[in-house]
Design an enzyme around this catalytic site. Structure first.
Site, short mmCIF file in Angstrom:
data_model
loop_
_atom_site.label_atom_id
_atom_site.label_comp_id
_atom_site.label_asym_id
_atom_site.label_seq_id
_atom_site.Cartn_x
_atom_site.Cartn_y
_atom_site.Cartn_z
N HIS A 1 45.95 -15.98 17.19
CA HIS A 1 45.34 -15.57 15.92
C HIS A 1 46.05 -14.36 15.33
O HIS A 1 46.69 -13.57 16.04
CB HIS A 1 43.84 -15.29 16.09
CG HIS A 1 43.57 -14.11 16.98
ND1 HIS A 1 43.71 -12.81 16.56
CD2 HIS A 1 43.17 -14.05 18.27
CE1 HIS A 1 43.40 -11.99 17.54
NE2 HIS A 1 43.08 -12.71 18.60
N GLU B 1 38.45 -16.24 24.14
CA GLU B 1 39.22 -15.24 24.87
C GLU B 1 38.51 -14.86 26.17
O GLU B 1 37.33 -15.17 26.38
CB GLU B 1 39.40 -14.00 23.97
CG GLU B 1 40.17 -12.84 24.57
CD GLU B 1 41.60 -13.16 24.99
OE1 GLU B 1 41.78 -13.99 25.92
OE2 GLU B 1 42.53 -12.55 24.44
#
Length: 198
Positions: free
Chosen positions: A5, A74
């Protein structure tokens, strides 16, 4: 194809950003658009993204029609969420690393590197058969993608500590003579000057 990202305020400042759902910065959006330009020419049979907004927005800005896969979140940093490595080391008095020393319980329980690797293995179980039908793109997070790469290469998950991955970067995993291999790593609009802090 791995796409980390774009930049967030926390990634910019080196804060551990696990499950906290924060948006991209304006620069992060530019990095995501730039990553999309690198994807021209690929034909994806499967595109997956983390459910967190920083990954979903990156996929969107890169021009990818991605399916959300909760396994792509994550690393859960537990009590180290939102803290920098520098602050944690100062508090502990030694050169702490999530890969070496792990995390502590906080608002969330946290995960071991092995638990993150187990999630990565489950993602690869889905991805590897899809690769027979075309390219696959995964839009996710720095530590998770580094551990997934280690698992893909059939190395110990802690190998992920030895490879950095910058915000908005694209990496390509493939095969070389039937062996899992890295074709391109940490490629983006800018060459890194220093290792990524997040």
């Amino acid at each position: 194809m791995l796409l980390r990202h774009g930049e967030t305020e926390w990634s910019k400042s080196g804060k551990h950003t696990g499950l906290t759902d924060i948006p991209l910065t304006a620069r992060g959006e530019d990095l995501a658009r730039g990553a999309g330009k690198l994807l021209v020419g690929y034909e994806f049979s499967l595109v997956l993204t983390s459910p967190l907004q920083r990954a979903r927005r990156t996929a969107e800005l890169a021009g990818l029609d991605a399916e959300v896969d909760p396994l792509l979140v994550e690393w859960d940093y537990g009590g180290y969420e939102g803290r920098t490595t520098r602050d944690i080391r100062s508090e502990l008095g030694y050169n702490w690393s999530a890969f070496t020393h792990g995390v502590i319980r906080g608002q969330t329980p946290g995960e071991t590197v092995e638990e993150v690797a187990a999630r990565a293995s489950r993602v690869l179980t889905r991805v590897l058969p899809a690769m027979a039908n075309g390219d696959v793109a995964l839009v996710a997070h720095g530590h998770f993608l580094r551990i997934l790469t280690a698992v893909y290469l059939r190395l110990a998950p802690r190998f992920g500590a030895q490879i950095t991955l910058d915000a908005g970067s694209v990496s390509v995993l493939s095969y070389y003579r039937e062996q899992p291999a890295i074709m391109s790593w940490n490629y983006g609009l800018e060459l890194p000057v220093v290792p990524s802090e997040s």
